[in-house]
Motif scaffolding. Sequence first.
Motif, PDB file in Angstrom:
ATOM      1  N   THR A  85      -1.564  75.699  54.822  1.00 26.68           N
ATOM      2  CA  THR A  85      -0.950  76.401  55.958  1.00 26.68           C
ATOM      3  C   THR A  85      -1.960  76.964  56.950  1.00 26.68           C
ATOM      4  O   THR A  85      -1.619  77.196  58.103  1.00 26.68           O
ATOM      5  CB  THR A  85      -0.076  77.569  55.451  1.00 26.68           C
ATOM      6  OG1 THR A  85      -0.890  78.459  54.668  1.00 26.68           O
ATOM      7  CG2 THR A  85       1.079  77.059  54.606  1.00 26.68           C
ATOM      8  N   ASP A  86      -3.192  77.178  56.519  1.00 30.46           N
ATOM      9  CA  ASP A  86      -4.197  77.822  57.366  1.00 30.46           C
ATOM     10  C   ASP A  86      -5.196  76.793  57.892  1.00 30.46           C
ATOM     11  O   ASP A  86      -5.964  76.215  57.116  1.00 30.46           O
ATOM     12  CB  ASP A  86      -4.921  78.902  56.561  1.00 30.46           C
ATOM     13  CG  ASP A  86      -5.913  79.695  57.403  1.00 30.46           C
ATOM     14  OD1 ASP A  86      -5.920  79.510  58.641  1.00 30.46           O
ATOM     15  OD2 ASP A  86      -6.680  80.481  56.827  1.00 30.46           O
ATOM     16  N   VAL A  87      -5.210  76.571  59.201  1.00 30.16           N
ATOM     17  CA  VAL A  87      -6.120  75.588  59.814  1.00 30.16           C
ATOM     18  C   VAL A  87      -7.575  76.012  59.627  1.00 30.16           C
ATOM     19  O   VAL A  87      -8.469  75.180  59.553  1.00 30.16           O
ATOM     20  CB  VAL A  87      -5.798  75.419  61.311  1.00 30.16           C
ATOM     21  CG1 VAL A  87      -6.734  74.396  61.956  1.00 30.16           C
ATOM     22  CG2 VAL A  87      -4.368  74.979  61.500  1.00 30.16           C
ATOM     23  N   LEU A  88      -7.796  77.319  59.534  1.00 29.19           N
ATOM     24  CA  LEU A  88      -9.159  77.815  59.366  1.00 29.19           C
ATOM     25  C   LEU A  88      -9.787  77.296  58.072  1.00 29.19           C
ATOM     26  O   LEU A  88     -11.006  77.166  57.969  1.00 29.19           O
ATOM     27  CB  LEU A  88      -9.161  79.346  59.374  1.00 29.19           C
ATOM     28  CG  LEU A  88     -10.503  80.035  59.607  1.00 29.19           C
ATOM     29  CD1 LEU A  88     -11.077  79.659  60.966  1.00 29.19           C
ATOM     30  CD2 LEU A  88     -10.341  81.551  59.513  1.00 29.19           C
ATOM     31  N   SER A  89      -8.950  76.990  57.077  1.00 30.27           N
ATOM     32  CA  SER A  89      -9.442  76.468  55.797  1.00 30.27           C
ATOM     33  C   SER A  89      -9.407  74.944  55.747  1.00 30.27           C
ATOM     34  O   SER A  89      -9.535  74.357  54.672  1.00 30.27           O
ATOM     35  CB  SER A  89      -8.621  77.042  54.639  1.00 30.27           C
ATOM     36  OG  SER A  89      -7.261  76.638  54.751  1.00 30.27           O
ATOM     37  N   PHE A  90      -9.236  74.307  56.907  1.00 28.29           N
ATOM     38  CA  PHE A  90      -9.073  72.853  56.941  1.00 28.29           C
ATOM     39  C   PHE A  90     -10.254  72.111  56.326  1.00 28.29           C
ATOM     40  O   PHE A  90     -10.086  71.052  55.725  1.00 28.29           O
ATOM     41  CB  PHE A  90      -8.874  72.375  58.382  1.00 28.29           C
ATOM     42  CG  PHE A  90      -8.948  70.886  58.530  1.00 28.29           C
ATOM     43  CD1 PHE A  90      -8.032  70.059  57.903  1.00 28.29           C
ATOM     44  CD2 PHE A  90      -9.965  70.293  59.259  1.00 28.29           C
ATOM     45  CE1 PHE A  90      -8.107  68.680  58.010  1.00 28.29           C
ATOM     46  CE2 PHE A  90     -10.053  68.925  59.386  1.00 28.29           C
ATOM     47  CZ  PHE A  90      -9.124  68.111  58.752  1.00 28.29           C
ATOM     48  N   LYS A  91     -11.465  72.650  56.434  1.00 31.42           N
ATOM     49  CA  LYS A  91     -12.638  71.960  55.897  1.00 31.42           C
ATOM     50  C   LYS A  91     -12.463  71.654  54.411  1.00 31.42           C
ATOM     51  O   LYS A  91     -12.852  70.584  53.928  1.00 31.42           O
ATOM     52  CB  LYS A  91     -13.894  72.801  56.128  1.00 31.42           C
ATOM     53  CG  LYS A  91     -15.179  72.101  55.709  1.00 31.42           C
ATOM     54  CD  LYS A  91     -16.398  72.940  56.072  1.00 31.42           C
ATOM     55  CE  LYS A  91     -17.681  72.214  55.707  1.00 31.42           C
ATOM     56  NZ  LYS A  91     -18.885  72.995  56.092  1.00 31.42           N
ATOM     57  N   LYS A  92     -11.878  72.594  53.678  1.00 35.62           N
ATOM     58  CA  LYS A  92     -11.647  72.384  52.239  1.00 35.62           C
ATOM     59  C   LYS A  92     -10.715  71.192  52.016  1.00 35.62           C
ATOM     60  O   LYS A  92     -10.943  70.364  51.126  1.00 35.62           O
ATOM     61  CB  LYS A  92     -11.054  73.659  51.630  1.00 35.62           C
ATOM     62  CG  LYS A  92     -10.706  73.517  50.144  1.00 35.62           C
ATOM     63  CD  LYS A  92     -10.244  74.838  49.554  1.00 35.62           C
ATOM     64  CE  LYS A  92      -8.861  75.204  50.022  1.00 35.62           C
ATOM     65  NZ  LYS A  92      -8.330  76.415  49.348  1.00 35.62           N
ATOM     66  N   SER A 109     -15.065  81.293  62.648  1.00 39.06           N
ATOM     67  CA  SER A 109     -15.039  82.073  61.400  1.00 39.06           C
ATOM     68  C   SER A 109     -13.895  83.067  61.336  1.00 39.06           C
ATOM     69  O   SER A 109     -13.645  83.649  60.274  1.00 39.06           O
ATOM     70  CB  SER A 109     -16.369  82.825  61.225  1.00 39.06           C
ATOM     71  OG  SER A 109     -16.617  83.652  62.356  1.00 39.06           O
ATOM     72  N   SER A 110     -13.198  83.294  62.437  1.00 38.66           N
ATOM     73  CA  SER A 110     -12.117  84.278  62.415  1.00 38.66           C
ATOM     74  C   SER A 110     -10.803  83.660  62.882  1.00 38.66           C
ATOM     75  O   SER A 110     -10.780  82.771  63.733  1.00 38.66           O
ATOM     76  CB  SER A 110     -12.455  85.480  63.310  1.00 38.66           C
ATOM     77  OG  SER A 110     -12.297  85.154  64.677  1.00 38.66           O
ATOM     78  N   SER A 111      -9.723  84.166  62.325  1.00 36.16           N
ATOM     79  CA  SER A 111      -8.387  83.687  62.685  1.00 36.16           C
ATOM     80  C   SER A 111      -8.063  83.993  64.139  1.00 36.16           C
ATOM     81  O   SER A 111      -7.363  83.226  64.804  1.00 36.16           O
ATOM     82  CB  SER A 111      -7.339  84.331  61.774  1.00 36.16           C
ATOM     83  OG  SER A 111      -7.547  83.957  60.436  1.00 36.16           O
ATOM     84  N   LYS A 112      -8.589  85.109  64.641  1.00 33.40           N
ATOM     85  CA  LYS A 112      -8.312  85.489  66.033  1.00 33.40           C
ATOM     86  C   LYS A 112      -8.909  84.475  67.006  1.00 33.40           C
ATOM     87  O   LYS A 112      -8.247  84.045  67.954  1.00 33.40           O
ATOM     88  CB  LYS A 112      -8.878  86.878  66.321  1.00 33.40           C
ATOM     89  CG  LYS A 112      -8.567  87.365  67.735  1.00 33.40           C
ATOM     90  CD  LYS A 112      -9.153  88.731  68.000  1.00 33.40           C
ATOM     91  CE  LYS A 112      -8.778  89.220  69.393  1.00 33.40           C
ATOM     92  NZ  LYS A 112      -9.168  88.300  70.459  1.00 33.40           N
ATOM     93  N   VAL A 113     -10.167  84.108  66.758  1.00 34.11           N
ATOM     94  CA  VAL A 113     -10.817  83.107  67.627  1.00 34.11           C
ATOM     95  C   VAL A 113     -10.061  81.787  67.565  1.00 34.11           C
ATOM     96  O   VAL A 113      -9.838  81.130  68.582  1.00 34.11           O
ATOM     97  CB  VAL A 113     -12.291  82.906  67.216  1.00 34.11           C
ATOM     98  CG1 VAL A 113     -12.909  81.731  67.973  1.00 34.11           C
ATOM     99  CG2 VAL A 113     -13.090  84.175  67.468  1.00 34.11           C
ATOM    100  N   LEU A 114      -9.650  81.426  66.350  1.00 34.63           N
ATOM    101  CA  LEU A 114      -8.908  80.172  66.173  1.00 34.63           C
ATOM    102  C   LEU A 114      -7.594  80.210  66.954  1.00 34.63           C
ATOM    103  O   LEU A 114      -7.252  79.252  67.666  1.00 34.63           O
ATOM    104  CB  LEU A 114      -8.621  79.941  64.686  1.00 34.63           C
ATOM    105  CG  LEU A 114      -7.821  78.678  64.353  1.00 34.63           C
ATOM    106  CD1 LEU A 114      -8.627  77.427  64.669  1.00 34.63           C
ATOM    107  CD2 LEU A 114      -7.402  78.678  62.894  1.00 34.63           C
ATOM    108  N   LYS A 115      -6.874  81.300  66.857  1.00 30.02           N
ATOM    109  CA  LYS A 115      -5.603  81.417  67.566  1.00 30.02           C
ATOM    110  C   LYS A 115      -5.796  81.388  69.078  1.00 30.02           C
ATOM    111  O   LYS A 115      -5.011  80.772  69.814  1.00 30.02           O
ATOM    112  CB  LYS A 115      -4.884  82.713  67.148  1.00 30.02           C
ATOM    113  CG  LYS A 115      -4.329  82.670  65.728  1.00 30.02           C
ATOM    114  CD  LYS A 115      -3.678  83.988  65.356  1.00 30.02           C
ATOM    115  CE  LYS A 115      -3.145  83.940  63.928  1.00 30.02           C
ATOM    116  NZ  LYS A 115      -2.549  85.233  63.523  1.00 30.02           N
ATOM    117  N   ASP A 116      -6.860  82.064  69.561  1.00 28.44           N
ATOM    118  CA  ASP A 116      -7.150  82.054  70.999  1.00 28.44           C
ATOM    119  C   ASP A 116      -7.474  80.647  71.479  1.00 28.44           C
ATOM    120  O   ASP A 116      -7.041  80.230  72.556  1.00 28.44           O
ATOM    121  CB  ASP A 116      -8.313  83.001  71.316  1.00 28.44           C
ATOM    122  CG  ASP A 116      -7.921  84.455  71.183  1.00 28.44           C
ATOM    123  OD1 ASP A 116      -6.701  84.741  71.156  1.00 28.44           O
ATOM    124  OD2 ASP A 116      -8.826  85.310  71.101  1.00 28.44           O
TER     125      ASP A 116
END
Length: 515
Positions: A379-386, A282-289
Amino acid sequence: MSVSFNNISKQFFKNSINIHLNGETNILFNDAKLLASNQSVFFKDTIYVGNTSTFAKLLTNFKENTFVLINDNKMCFSNLTSYGLNIIELKSSEDIFEIFNKTSDLFKENTIENQNTSVLLKSAFSGKGIDGIIEVAASLLNNPLIFVDSNYKVLAHSDIKYITDPLWLENLKNRYCTYDFIAGAKKLKSVQKSIKEDHVFEVMTNSSTCLALLSRVVIDGKHIGTIILLACRKSYSIADKDLLSLTSKIFGEEMKKNNLYRNADNLAYSELIYDVLNDKISSSKVLKDRMKSADIILSETLASFAIDISKYKFIKKYHNYLNDNLSLYFPISNTVYYKDCVIIICDYDKFNVTTKKFDDFKIFLKDNALKAGMSKCFTDVLSFKKYYKQCLSALKIGEVIAPENSCTLYSDIQFYDLISLTCNQIDYREFYHPSLVKLMQYDNKNNSDLFNTLYIYLKNNQHLLKSSSELFIHRNTMSYRIKKIFQLVDIDLSCSETVFNLMLSYKIIAYLKLF
């Protein structure tokens, strides 16, 4: 319960002077007995414990038997080859009763091991999955267990109350091992060595307070995870190693049911995509880590594909044909199998509709009965589900409006997708342009084709020759039809707003007819 000769040899490895093999060693023994001086009958499936002084007096009664003998009379065994005997020779200083008890203990331990094996195998058929299996295994081993995948993500663990190691408590809290932990673990020689081996091995890190016993989980030769036994409650035994090894094999079979572990080559990448799709990040930080720890690097501009493989022509194709060919079109992208589709995230700038590679890709899809849906740029992998959902919509709608196309772009069908969101709440017939309604009525009454003629004319930017060619009619016929349309309806095609409203109506009408 049965005990093998190999197990008996291991039991007395430190005590033995020599092992004399002259008979079968693959026999399983069902009992252990002390060698008595008045004994006359001996069984092949029984191992006998005694002194060589007693053994020498009974030698003529033996044939293909096995013994654990304390050499109390300095007996030479070289002249016994014709008897077909297997003998484990021990020092004269050994105590016969202690040796007999150790031998008997093997049968007791084997009984317990078989019971534990039976309980563990039953847990595999309980339907409770890896969570149920790991609890049973931890109970039998009397130590906590943790199951991590090859990316050090915690997939399951036993009761946390028995884990005393602060480092592992922190890892369990995060459900992922820290980047520092991963980096340190990868540098351990024992871990590096285990990459090429499947046996159970011991690990002790500088940051951990517990000795750990590790067993790799493998599917079809591919390492997909590791079961970790933390020696928090007691030291582990040889039997514990065997049971842990069996547990890892059971986990391998259980994980085969999961398409991710059965099919994916890059598990770190696959798990990341799975977790994004399942809303576990749910967070960009976790995704980047996560991306950093797994060495995942993606481009700044991305596009995604979902390839429907349900109709894939796999006959006469070699194993891995699909993966190999997809890697040619997407050399720096990873494929993920998810719900009967192959998902690909690629560099949009290097692979878009203007490239020749894209045209070749569509031909490859068509030749192999594959259909693909392509998302818009993001550009944002976090929004990939969409954007994954855009791919699915492109697949679904493309199959209806243009079934001949092997790849449908979401940008080409997004209007239809927009209508689909509200088609059950709105009567879209109310939005038909009145001129088109009049043309449809005229066509029905006069068996003409003015409604379709106007659509082709607008689609071709009011180019008369292109439109007549598409309709397979003469240019004069096309000109006559356009004049007839202007006579019937009052429309100004020089007005962009009018053209937009007409095309909007055409799309609505097409959607309602097709869906």
